[in-house]
Design a protein around this motif. Structure first.
Motif, PDB file in Angstrom:
ATOM      1  N   ALA A 126      -3.443   7.249  -3.258  1.00  0.00           N
ATOM      2  CA  ALA A 126      -3.108   5.995  -2.592  1.00  0.00           C
ATOM      3  C   ALA A 126      -3.517   4.822  -3.482  1.00  0.00           C
ATOM      4  N   VAL A 139      -3.967   8.473   7.805  1.00  0.00           N
ATOM      5  CA  VAL A 139      -4.101   7.417   6.805  1.00  0.00           C
ATOM      6  C   VAL A 139      -3.629   6.099   7.407  1.00  0.00           C
ATOM      7  N   HIS A 186       1.692   5.500  -1.911  1.00  0.00           N
ATOM      8  CA  HIS A 186       1.275   6.639  -2.717  1.00  0.00           C
ATOM      9  C   HIS A 186       1.837   6.457  -4.123  1.00  0.00           C
ATOM     10  N   VAL A 196       0.867  -1.169   0.000  1.00  0.00           N
ATOM     11  CA  VAL A 196       0.000   0.000   0.000  1.00  0.00           C
ATOM     12  C   VAL A 196       0.906   1.221   0.000  1.00  0.00           C
ATOM     13  N   VAL A 227      -6.754   1.332   3.742  1.00  0.00           N
ATOM     14  CA  VAL A 227      -6.687   1.508   2.287  1.00  0.00           C
ATOM     15  C   VAL A 227      -6.889   0.166   1.594  1.00  0.00           C
ATOM     16  N   ASP A 231     -10.506  -1.006   2.111  1.00  0.00           N
ATOM     17  CA  ASP A 231     -11.417  -0.289   1.216  1.00  0.00           C
ATOM     18  C   ASP A 231     -11.334  -0.844  -0.198  1.00  0.00           C
TER      19      ASP A 231
END
Lengths: 333, 335
Positions: free
Chosen positions: B204, B231, B197, B195, B236, B239
């Protein structure tokens, strides 16, 4: 196989530091502590004895009590400044902390309070010693058993008591069995109970998400745990099947208990496996169908195709003859 | 001393020398005085050997410092920083050491196996003996192999250094170079994920390690970014997986597919959704259509997908492929 240099070096440094903290340790005890043979410990001591600071005169060297060694007890008399434990590297800390966190999260609730405390305090000590290193990785174990199943199974493993399971196997048959539980094999995709099965009279792995219910019985273990085995142990008695696949099915070779892999010049390959369950083999072929070039014996492929034909009928009611129509799909998801 | 000292013993002497040195040791001092280097041969051969040894030591966590001194011109010296060498003070009970041994076993068959085993050797120094391996007896962890990308990604994540790698997108099959600030590596549900950027998309993103092709390279300096406040990389990933979660409506023959039944959820069926006579109607949540289709196909005629159409088609396509396989292989042209 010869031991790798870094591993030996870390142990040599570790032994000096350990002996600096623990005056007088028996050879066997030291061997067990570091997971090597007593002979290796003696070789390590010989090496340490000849190592030290430049000059290498007697006063420069790491030293042991020779008289004590004759009685099988290792006593360090000079550490040459090497009495400290070496810090953990980033990846080293990460590996252990991630594993502990994952275990705590996955099976923590099923452990008894004492075990839970040990796990929590170990994690705390390690995190305190290594700082933020552990934020880099996160392992989520999948123990997708019903909570009451997990608690019962963990309790039975911990107390060494017999279990009664209602279980649905890969061939989709539900049965009730009594088992002597050995251990919980927790994985990132599935978790298993390794046990002696009284119905099958042998060692079996039960996928926890297929255990419909579990009841701890009063009886203890008749068959104690054996050595840890991989998830599937092919036996010679099982049917041998050869499958030729194209290169896109490479994962088969990586994930299945294959006996043999033969690479082909065009990127395809041929695997040879021993199969205990025909239902399992049929399932495998149904999944791989577009990538299968050849199967030996051929009846196996015909069996899978016949099963597929029956299943297709349900999607095209009253038109089973239309099954052969339609283009060949490309097999991609 | 024997003709050529085994590498482990040469490295041991180097560590002892660098820990005990007053100030620093120059390469020349190391070459002429540390046991094991006297047979290195030419200056070039010594140079190569010493550079390699220094790398090995740093890899093991031994802090070899390079010390320049104005008084000695350009000639660099080396020493080991004793404070950075030490594990912070800690004691481990026999039971705690047993738990750590279990944690190390976690990485069997993985690239991190050696790191975990090494960590355990170091921690044994501060542990009581004999270790109690039965503190959490009956647990045995297994993980799917993460592959070669794991180690460099962990290092980069820890050092907060950007990475570049070639990535194959699952949905489109597109293969492209990606530039990512790595936030965390996560193992979940049989897969390994990064995970981070995504610099090209300025957002993300989640990457599956198994879809990284070739080497992972670091770019730029360490400490180049921070994970934004608020964050949580795990969220992330959640989701990304949640977004894909759907419900399959299945018709299941009585008493069959117990594993599917155990995952079924109670949900009100849409009006038009009915199972054929004699079959049960189940709602089963899923994330990857391919995985569920493969599972359903395994049950052959005991499970029929009613909805969604993509899943139904995926199952039909697989079944047809199996029929075709049977015809192809039972033809007369077998060699």
């Amino acid at each position: 196989m010869a031991e790798r240099t870094p591993e030996r070096l870390v142990r040599l440094l570790g032994m000096v530091a350990f002996l600096d903290r623990n005056p007088g340790v028996q050879v066997e005890q030291l061997a067990a502590h570091f997971g090597v043979t007593p002979e290796q410990v003696l070789r390590d001591v010989d090496t340490l004895w000849m190592s030290g600071t430049p000059g290498y005169w007697p006063d420069d060297l790491i030293d042991f009590d020779a008289g004590s060694l004759e009685t099988g007890v290792i006593r360090l008399t000079q550490s040459r400044g090497m009495g400290h434990a070496l810090r953990l590297g980033t990846r080293e800390a990460v590996a252990l902390i991630a594993a502990l966190r994952a275990l705590q999260e996955a099976v923590g609730p099923a452990l008894d309070p004492q075990q839970r405390d040990v796990m929590a305090s170990t994690l705390e000590a390690l995190t305190a010693a290594t700082g933020e290193a552990a934020a880099a990785v996160d392992v989520q174990l999948s123990v997708d058993a019903a909570p009451e199943v997990l608690v019962a199974v963990a309790a039975a493993v911990g107390e060494g008591r017999r279990l009664r399971l209602r279980y649905v196997n890969a061939a989709d048959e539900t049965s009730v069995r009594e088992v002597d539980p050995w251990q919980l094999v927790t994985g990132d995709e599935h978790s298993y109970l390794q046990a002696w099965c009284h119905s099958a009279r042998g060692e079996r792995l039960f996928r926890l998400d297929r255990v419909l219910s579990a009841e701890v019985l009063g009886a203890g273990l008749e068959h104690p745990p054996g050595p840890v085995r991989p998830t599937f142990q092919p036996a010679d008695a099982h049917e041998r099947v050869r499958i030729e696949l194209d290169g896109t099915a490479r994962w088969v070779a990586e994930q299945l208990p294959v006996d043999e892999i033969e690479e082909l010049p065009d990127g395809g390959f041929r695997v040879s496996l021993r199969v205990a369950s025909s239902a399992w083999l049929r399932h495998l072929l149904l999944r791989l169908a577009p990538r299968v070039r050849d199967v030996e014996p051929p009846e196996v492929a015909e069996d899978a195709a016949a099963a597929a034909r029956r299943a297709l009928a349900a999607y095209e009611p009253g038109a089973s003859s239309s099954v052969a129509g339609g283009g060949l799909p490309d097999g991609r998801d | 001393m024997s003709d050529s000292l085994p590498p482990a013993e040469r490295l041991l002497n180097l560590v002892i020398a660098l820990v005990n040195t007053q100030g620093r040791m120059t390469k020349e001092q190391i070459r002429t005085s540390v046991a094991g280097y006297e047979r290195a041969g030419t200056a070039e051969a010594f140079e190569r050997m010493f550079e390699r040894d220094k790398e090995v030591l740093r890899e093991l966590g031994v802090p070899v410092l390079t010390v320049s001194s104005a008084a000695h011109g350009d000639d660099q010296g080396y020493r080991v920083d004793p404070d950075a060498y030490r594990l912070p003070p800690m004691e481990l009970s026999a039971a705690q050491l047993g738990v750590l041994a279990l944690a190390a076993e976690f990485w069997q068959g993985q690239t991190l196996r050696t790191d975990a085993a090494r960590a355990l050797t170091k921690l044994r120094v501060v542990g009581s003996t004999p270790s109690e391996t039965d503190a959490v007896a009956g647990l045995s962890p297994r993980l799917h192999p993460a592959g070669p990308a794991l180690a460099p990604l962990l290092d980069a994540t820890h050092d907060r250094q950007a990475v570049t790698f070639t990535y194959r997108t699952a949905s489109t099959g597109e293969v492209r170079e990606r530039h990512v600030e790595p936030w965390r590596v996560i193992a979940s549900r049989g897969g390994w994920y990064l995970v981070g950027h995504d610099r090209d998309r300025a957002d993300a993103r989640v990457f599956r390690l198994s879809r990284i092709e070739g080497a992972v390279r670091t770019t730029g300096a360490p400490g180049a970014f921070t994970v934004p406040d608020g964050v949580d990389p795990a969220h992330v990933l959640d989701d990304a997986q949640q977004q894909e979660q759907r419900t399959a409506w299945l018709a299941v023959a009585p008493d069959r597919a117990g594993a599917l039944r155990s995952r079924a959820v109670a949900q009100e069926a849409p009006a038009a959704m009915t199972a054929p006579a004699g079959m049960d109607l189940l709602a089963v949540p899923y994330v990857r259509a391919g995985d569920l289709a493969a599972e359903v196909v395994g049950y052959t005629d005991a499970v029929v997908v009613l909805d969604p159409p993509e899943l139904r088609e995926s199952v039909v396509r697989r079944l047809r492929a199996a029929v075709e396989m049977g015809e192809r292989l039972s033809g007369g042209d077998r060699g």
